[in-house]
Design an enzyme around this catalytic site. Sequence first.
Site, PDB file in Angstrom:
ATOM      1  N   GLN A 136      -4.330  -1.787   9.885  1.00  0.00           N
ATOM      2  CA  GLN A 136      -4.246  -3.111   9.273  1.00  0.00           C
ATOM      3  C   GLN A 136      -4.746  -4.183  10.247  1.00  0.00           C
ATOM      4  O   GLN A 136      -4.346  -4.218  11.412  1.00  0.00           O
ATOM      5  CB  GLN A 136      -2.784  -3.398   8.845  1.00  0.00           C
TER       6      GLN A 136
ATOM      7  N   ASP B  75     -10.982   2.298   4.354  1.00  0.00           N
ATOM      8  CA  ASP B  75     -11.214   0.850   4.295  1.00  0.00           C
ATOM      9  C   ASP B  75     -12.713   0.526   4.175  1.00  0.00           C
ATOM     10  O   ASP B  75     -13.080  -0.601   3.851  1.00  0.00           O
ATOM     11  CB  ASP B  75     -10.694   0.182   5.578  1.00  0.00           C
TER      12      ASP B  75
ATOM     13  N   LYS C  97       0.838  -1.209   0.000  1.00  0.00           N
ATOM     14  CA  LYS C  97       0.000   0.000   0.000  1.00  0.00           C
ATOM     15  C   LYS C  97       0.873   1.260   0.000  1.00  0.00           C
ATOM     16  O   LYS C  97       0.590   2.217  -0.722  1.00  0.00           O
ATOM     17  CB  LYS C  97      -0.947  -0.017   1.219  1.00  0.00           C
TER      18      LYS C  97
HETATM   19  N1  GUN Z   1      -6.555  -7.217   6.535  1.00  0.00           N
HETATM   20  C1  GUN Z   1      -6.904  -7.957   5.457  1.00  0.00           C
HETATM   21  N2  GUN Z   1      -7.486  -7.177   4.521  1.00  0.00           N
HETATM   22  C2  GUN Z   1      -7.499  -5.929   5.024  1.00  0.00           C
HETATM   23  C3  GUN Z   1      -7.968  -4.688   4.513  1.00  0.00           C
HETATM   24  O1  GUN Z   1      -8.518  -4.576   3.418  1.00  0.00           O
HETATM   25  N3  GUN Z   1      -7.795  -3.615   5.341  1.00  0.00           N
HETATM   26  C4  GUN Z   1      -7.224  -3.709   6.567  1.00  0.00           C
HETATM   27  N4  GUN Z   1      -7.128  -2.599   7.305  1.00  0.00           N
HETATM   28  N5  GUN Z   1      -6.784  -4.851   7.061  1.00  0.00           N
HETATM   29  C5  GUN Z   1      -6.924  -5.942   6.290  1.00  0.00           C
END
Ligand code: GUN
Length: 292
Positions: A96, A119, A52
Amino acid sequence: MTLIDGKAIAAQIKSEIAEEVKQILKSGGKRPHLAAVLVGHDGGSETYVAGKIRMCEELGFKSTLIRYEENVTEKELLEKIVALNNTPDIDGFIVQLPLPKHISEYKIIETIDYRKDVDGFHPVNVGRMTIGLPCFVSATPAGIIELLRRYNIETSGKNCVVLGRSNIVGKPVATLLMQKNRPGDCTVTVCHSRTVNIEKYCREADIIIAALGSPGFLKGDMVKEGVVVIDVGTTRVPSPETKSGFKLKGDVAFEEVAPKCSYITPVPGGVGPMTIISLMNNTLLASKKVIY
Ligand code: GUN
């Protein structure tokens, strides 16, 4: 059979976003800024967050990575979230997941200002999505919808089976596909671990979204001719052939299922690349203040 090239579509969207950022900066606008909070050292989370941050750089976004050790307290994390909510330069941020067991994911998500929740996990965003209001849609469901849109796949009136009922994929993608929208207007059935005779539902489906996290679950004899299959599975299985020591395996037994499909996504290179680009698109929307 058409192979849905998520990698190519994601690359196309990436250049669209990069171009828009250039135009924004040229006219004196603000550079989009995404922050990511990473707790601990889980291998998967490290890889995703690094991806990211790298993507932010490639798009001309500003990014901030905030790291905590596994033993960070819930209070400390909540205070950081409030600080991020109140930092005007940060347009959106993510925490995350998964988080260590002593921290409530629910409390963390609820504390994020929904206007910065790129998100799309905050109950306000989930609720607004459900009733069809502008909101941040979480990245994987948004990426799936965008693939269906860009491949011009007819969804109206189709029987769609969603395998899996997670908050991150199964529930939101089912919600989006039942909306009065394009793509959308499906008759949606959500199947899960307690569904009796799951094969029967799959065999009647025009579209199957497989998001169980069960490698190779969907077999050739479980689908009808002409089905559209979107494979969301990304289970890491050990592999001596790769540098990382593992490879990604989808929920679909690809070799058996693909010959019967009108469209199918591969793993890797299908939904995966769309997920990260959808998060970037949400960050751009947040910086433009077009949703809230
Ligand atoms: N863990 C697995 N997928 C995601 C996601 O799309 N966002 C976040 N914040 N954590 C994750």
